[in-house]
Design a protein around this motif. Structure first.
Motif, PDB file in Angstrom:
ATOM      1  N   GLU A 189      21.751 -10.231   6.851  1.00 23.51           N
ATOM      2  CA  GLU A 189      20.735 -10.374   7.892  1.00 23.51           C
ATOM      3  C   GLU A 189      20.256  -9.036   8.432  1.00 23.51           C
ATOM      4  O   GLU A 189      19.142  -8.936   8.949  1.00 23.51           O
ATOM      5  CB  GLU A 189      21.268 -11.234   9.033  1.00 23.51           C
ATOM      6  N   SER A 190      21.049  -8.016   8.318  1.00 22.10           N
ATOM      7  CA  SER A 190      20.657  -6.704   8.838  1.00 22.10           C
ATOM      8  C   SER A 190      19.801  -5.908   7.853  1.00 22.10           C
ATOM      9  O   SER A 190      19.273  -4.851   8.214  1.00 22.10           O
ATOM     10  CB  SER A 190      21.896  -5.888   9.203  1.00 22.10           C
ATOM     11  N   ASP A 191      19.642  -6.389   6.617  1.00 17.63           N
ATOM     12  CA  ASP A 191      18.848  -5.674   5.616  1.00 17.63           C
ATOM     13  C   ASP A 191      17.377  -5.651   6.008  1.00 17.63           C
ATOM     14  O   ASP A 191      16.861  -6.579   6.636  1.00 17.63           O
ATOM     15  CB  ASP A 191      18.993  -6.316   4.242  1.00 17.63           C
ATOM     16  N   GLY A 232       9.648  13.096  -1.532  1.00 14.73           N
ATOM     17  CA  GLY A 232      10.969  12.584  -1.861  1.00 14.73           C
ATOM     18  C   GLY A 232      11.019  11.097  -2.143  1.00 14.73           C
ATOM     19  O   GLY A 232      12.055  10.575  -2.555  1.00 14.73           O
ATOM     20  N   CYS A 233       9.924  10.396  -1.919  1.00 19.31           N
ATOM     21  CA  CYS A 233       9.875   8.968  -2.190  1.00 19.31           C
ATOM     22  C   CYS A 233       9.792   8.736  -3.707  1.00 19.31           C
ATOM     23  O   CYS A 233       9.076   9.449  -4.408  1.00 19.31           O
ATOM     24  CB  CYS A 233       8.653   8.360  -1.501  1.00 19.31           C
ATOM     25  N   ASN A 256      20.674   2.722   0.891  1.00 16.57           N
ATOM     26  CA  ASN A 256      20.343   2.763  -0.522  1.00 16.57           C
ATOM     27  C   ASN A 256      19.116   1.910  -0.819  1.00 16.57           C
ATOM     28  O   ASN A 256      19.059   0.756  -0.428  1.00 16.57           O
ATOM     29  CB  ASN A 256      21.513   2.237  -1.360  1.00 16.57           C
ATOM     30  N   ALA A 257      18.141   2.471  -1.492  1.00 20.25           N
ATOM     31  CA  ALA A 257      16.922   1.742  -1.833  1.00 20.25           C
ATOM     32  C   ALA A 257      17.121   0.977  -3.137  1.00 20.25           C
ATOM     33  O   ALA A 257      17.701   1.489  -4.078  1.00 20.25           O
ATOM     34  CB  ALA A 257      15.750   2.706  -1.964  1.00 20.25           C
ATOM     35  N   VAL A 258      16.647  -0.244  -3.155  1.00 23.54           N
ATOM     36  CA  VAL A 258      16.687  -1.087  -4.347  1.00 23.54           C
ATOM     37  C   VAL A 258      15.268  -1.583  -4.586  1.00 23.54           C
ATOM     38  O   VAL A 258      14.605  -2.005  -3.647  1.00 23.54           O
ATOM     39  CB  VAL A 258      17.646  -2.281  -4.149  1.00 23.54           C
ATOM     40  N   PHE A 259      14.796  -1.535  -5.820  1.00 25.07           N
ATOM     41  CA  PHE A 259      13.413  -1.888  -6.103  1.00 25.07           C
ATOM     42  C   PHE A 259      13.300  -3.149  -6.954  1.00 25.07           C
ATOM     43  O   PHE A 259      14.084  -3.377  -7.853  1.00 25.07           O
ATOM     44  CB  PHE A 259      12.736  -0.773  -6.902  1.00 25.07           C
ATOM     45  N   TYR A 260      12.289  -3.962  -6.649  1.00 24.17           N
ATOM     46  CA  TYR A 260      11.748  -4.942  -7.594  1.00 24.17           C
ATOM     47  C   TYR A 260      10.350  -4.471  -7.889  1.00 24.17           C
ATOM     48  O   TYR A 260       9.618  -4.132  -6.959  1.00 24.17           O
ATOM     49  CB  TYR A 260      11.676  -6.352  -6.983  1.00 24.17           C
ATOM     50  N   PRO A 261       9.954  -4.372  -9.111  1.00 21.37           N
ATOM     51  CA  PRO A 261      10.654  -4.886 -10.280  1.00 21.37           C
ATOM     52  C   PRO A 261      11.698  -3.916 -10.810  1.00 21.37           C
ATOM     53  O   PRO A 261      11.661  -2.731 -10.528  1.00 21.37           O
ATOM     54  CB  PRO A 261       9.532  -5.024 -11.302  1.00 21.37           C
ATOM     55  N   LYS A 296      14.314  -2.842  -0.928  1.00 24.53           N
ATOM     56  CA  LYS A 296      15.355  -3.333  -0.027  1.00 24.53           C
ATOM     57  C   LYS A 296      16.174  -2.138   0.411  1.00 24.53           C
ATOM     58  O   LYS A 296      16.747  -1.427  -0.409  1.00 24.53           O
ATOM     59  CB  LYS A 296      16.257  -4.345  -0.727  1.00 24.53           C
ATOM     60  N   GLN A 297      16.231  -1.927   1.690  1.00 27.78           N
ATOM     61  CA  GLN A 297      17.028  -0.845   2.242  1.00 27.78           C
ATOM     62  C   GLN A 297      18.295  -1.473   2.788  1.00 27.78           C
ATOM     63  O   GLN A 297      18.226  -2.254   3.730  1.00 27.78           O
ATOM     64  CB  GLN A 297      16.244  -0.147   3.353  1.00 27.78           C
ATOM     65  N   ASP A 298      19.457  -1.160   2.209  1.00 29.15           N
ATOM     66  CA  ASP A 298      20.684  -1.780   2.718  1.00 29.15           C
ATOM     67  C   ASP A 298      21.291  -0.940   3.841  1.00 29.15           C
ATOM     68  O   ASP A 298      20.782   0.125   4.183  1.00 29.15           O
ATOM     69  CB  ASP A 298      21.682  -2.073   1.598  1.00 29.15           C
ATOM     70  N   ALA A 299      22.343  -1.439   4.436  1.00 30.76           N
ATOM     71  CA  ALA A 299      22.946  -0.788   5.598  1.00 30.76           C
ATOM     72  C   ALA A 299      23.401   0.649   5.303  1.00 30.76           C
ATOM     73  O   ALA A 299      23.451   1.481   6.189  1.00 30.76           O
ATOM     74  CB  ALA A 299      24.126  -1.607   6.107  1.00 30.76           C
TER      75      ALA A 299
END
Length: 122
Positions: free
Chosen positions: A99-101, A68-69, A45-50, A39-42
């Motif tokens: 909604e913009s995520d 860099g990933c 910042n990257a957020v991962f599942y799991p 999930k890339q927020d506005a």
């Protein structure tokens, strides 16, 4: 707020060249799953599942690619690299969504930008 995601296999496969180089739905064979939801927020910042506290996930390994990933491989006591569906739930780590995520499903090779020629699907 979201507390998880459901991944459903549709077609194709990924192949990392290890464990006999057999295509799988989500990973590399040997039980490891190399697919994660990002999930890339506005703010970028990257957020991962799991996460390390996701239900059924027993081990999470994280490493940085040369580009860099940051990617993960993981093991589950319920799912494997050829499960038809994977449910990633983590009620202890909710994420606020907007909604913009933008979300993407990544296989480690794609995120790292190498050896994607033997992967296909949707």
């Amino acid at each position: 707020e979201i507390i998880g995601a459901k991944l459903v296999y549709k077609s194709g496969g990924v192949n990392c060249g290890a464990f006999g180089a057999v295509d799988s739905y989500w990973g590399c064979g040997g039980g490891q799953i190399f697919t994660e939801l990002i999930k890339q927020d506005a703010a970028g910042n990257a957020v991962f599942y799991p996460t390390s506290s996701t239900d059924t996930v027993t081990t999470v390994n994280t490493w940085d690619c040369a580009n860099g990933c940051t990617v993960k491989s993981w093991l589950s006591d319920t799912y494997n690299a050829n499960s038809n569906e994977i449910i990633l739930m983590d009620a202890s780590t909710p994420y606020v969504v907007d909604e913009s995520d933008i979300f993407s499903l990544q296989y480690s090779e794609g995120c790292c930008g190498y050896t994607t020629h033997d992967n296909a699907g949707q």
